[in-house]
Design an enzyme around this catalytic site. Structure first.
Site, PDB file in Angstrom:
ATOM      1  CG  LEU A   1      17.036  -1.368  38.472  1.00  0.00           C
ATOM      2  CD1 LEU A   1      17.555  -0.122  39.061  1.00  0.00           C
ATOM      3  CD2 LEU A   1      15.961  -1.931  39.411  1.00  0.00           C
TER       4      LEU A   1
ATOM      5  CB  THR B   1       9.462  -5.942  30.511  1.00  0.00           C
ATOM      6  OG1 THR B   1      10.110  -7.197  30.950  1.00  0.00           O
ATOM      7  CG2 THR B   1       8.164  -6.396  29.672  1.00  0.00           C
TER       8      THR B   1
ATOM      9  CD  GLU C   1       8.427  -5.775  39.133  1.00  0.00           C
ATOM     10  OE1 GLU C   1       8.021  -5.409  40.056  1.00  0.00           O
ATOM     11  OE2 GLU C   1       7.709  -5.987  37.882  1.00  0.00           O
TER      12      GLU C   1
ATOM     13  CB  SER D   1      12.767 -16.752  45.959  1.00  0.00           C
ATOM     14  OG  SER D   1      11.696 -16.964  44.875  1.00  0.00           O
TER      15      SER D   1
END
Length: 386
Positions: free
Chosen positions: A127, A162, A370, A373
């Site tokens: 992504l 990853t 992902e 914050s």
């Protein structure tokens, strides 16, 4: 909705099994892998034999027939000892296999899921791009359909991916612009690219601050051709699909972050009992006691948050806000607990032979990966109608 925090006997048995595996198998070995920046194939193979990569998938696809709570429990227990191993599992399941399960055709599921569920093969989630970061809607990788050959032709670059370059990586699901809508906005689709496809280049591993026993790389695509049937889900729906995947993945990352925060408590309690200064254990000092009590409070609260989000997911209820809350809170308290644990250990906390040094290095990425914050705060505000 009321939340029963008690685990079923099956979930508790799983938690204890993974806890024992983490302490007996991972803990004695992972430090050496970490210092060598080496992927722990032996440990990952054993995790595969235990069925951890297949936890939330149906048995018909080679899974264990469990659920997202089971995955979270496994991630938390692994991360109490080491985050490199935990993120390998998280990315392999939430980002590698889950898109195929959620959006793939029956043929795609049967082709790819059994090997991923067994841990024989890892999948990756392509992504993020060098110039996009949190703005996934700004994807620049393109894919055009060559109607003469019925193939997608992919060009572009992905970064920070990853599990993308291990010896057992089998596929990367890539987001790419496949056209424009009537308003000129990009139509983003998801396409499965098998490892080894001509034109698909995997760079050397990054030199990272933490997660040093996990695999993270940049990927490039130069006229990469894959069959049109490798489209995952509907054409033009890739962005929406991956938003759903990220919502679920935030629960998993929250569980991982909670495990790291709890691991900091575990190590600090043990050290405070054994380390003596001025004639008594440092744990007898109220300043140390209060630090550790606050660390336990944070880990406990983070656990409630991720389990609440997981429960909502399992019951088919809206969970986007709760997943963002859990991910935001748990990642930030993981950083705080890692800092406090290092302080409690003093000079020894700065030595890599102590697990808290590894936890300190591993914690910061949890506030970034992902969804940063800042993105979580945006999502929460949006869900509140702001």
């Amino acid at each position: 909705m009321s939340l029963d925090h008690r685990l079923s006997s099956e979930h508790e048995e799983l938690r204890r099994t993974v806890q024992e595996f983490a302490h007996d198998v991972v803990a004695p070995k992972i430090g050496d892998f970490y210092e060598r920046h080496e992927f722990p194939y032996e440990i990952v193979r054993e995790m595969g034999r235990m069925g951890l990569f297949g936890l939330p998938f149906p048995e018909e696809y080679g899974g264990m027939g469990g659920d997202y709570l089971a995955l979270g429990l496994a991630l938390e227990e692994l991360a109490r000892v080491d985050s490199s191993v935990a993120i390998t599992l998280e990315a392999g399941v939430s980002l590698g296999a889950m898109p195929v399960f959620r959006f793939g055709t029956e043929e795609q599921r049967r082709e790819w899921l059994p090997k991923m569920c067994s841990g024989e093969m890892l999948g990756a989630f392509g992504l993020t791009e060098p110039e996009c970061g949190s703005d996934a809607g700004g994807t620049r990788t393109t894919a055009r359909l060559d109607e003469a050959t019925d193939e997608w032709v992919i060009n572009g670059t992905k970064c920070f991916i990853t599990n993308s370059g291990t010896d057992i990586t089998g596929l990367v699901t890539v987001t790419a612009v496949t056209g424009r809508d009537e308003n000129g906005k990009p139509r983003i689709s998801s396409i499965i690219v098998p490892s080894g496809t001509p034109g698909f280049t995997v760079a050397a591993p990054y030199s990272k601050v933490g997660w040093n026993a996990s695999d993270t790389r940049e990927l490039s695509f130069s006229d990469v051709r894959v069959p049109a049937a490798n489209l995952l889900g509907e054409e033009g729906r890739g962005y929406a699909q991956f938003l759903r995947i990220l919502d679920e993945g935030r629960i998993a990352i929250s569980a991982l972050a909670t495990g790291l925060a709890q691991g900091c408590v575990d190590e600090s309690v043990s050290y405070a009992k054994a380390r003596e200064a001025f004639g008594r254990p440092i744990g007898a000092n109220q300043a140390i006691q209060f630090k550790i009590a606050d660390m336990e409070m944070r880990a406990h609260t983070a656990r409630i948050a991720w389990r609440d989000a997981a429960s909502r997911l399992l019951h088919g209820e809206p969970f986007k806000k709760e997943a963002a809350l859990a991910k935001l809170y748990s990642s930030e308290i993981a950083v705080t607990n890692a800092r406090e644990a290092t302080q409690i250990h003093g000079g020894y906390g700065f030595m890599n032979e102590y697990p808290v040094a590894r936890m300190w290095r591993d914690s910061k990425i949890l506030e970034i990966g992902e969804g940063t914050s800042e993105v979580q705060r945006m999502l929460i505000a949006r869900e509140l109608g702001l």
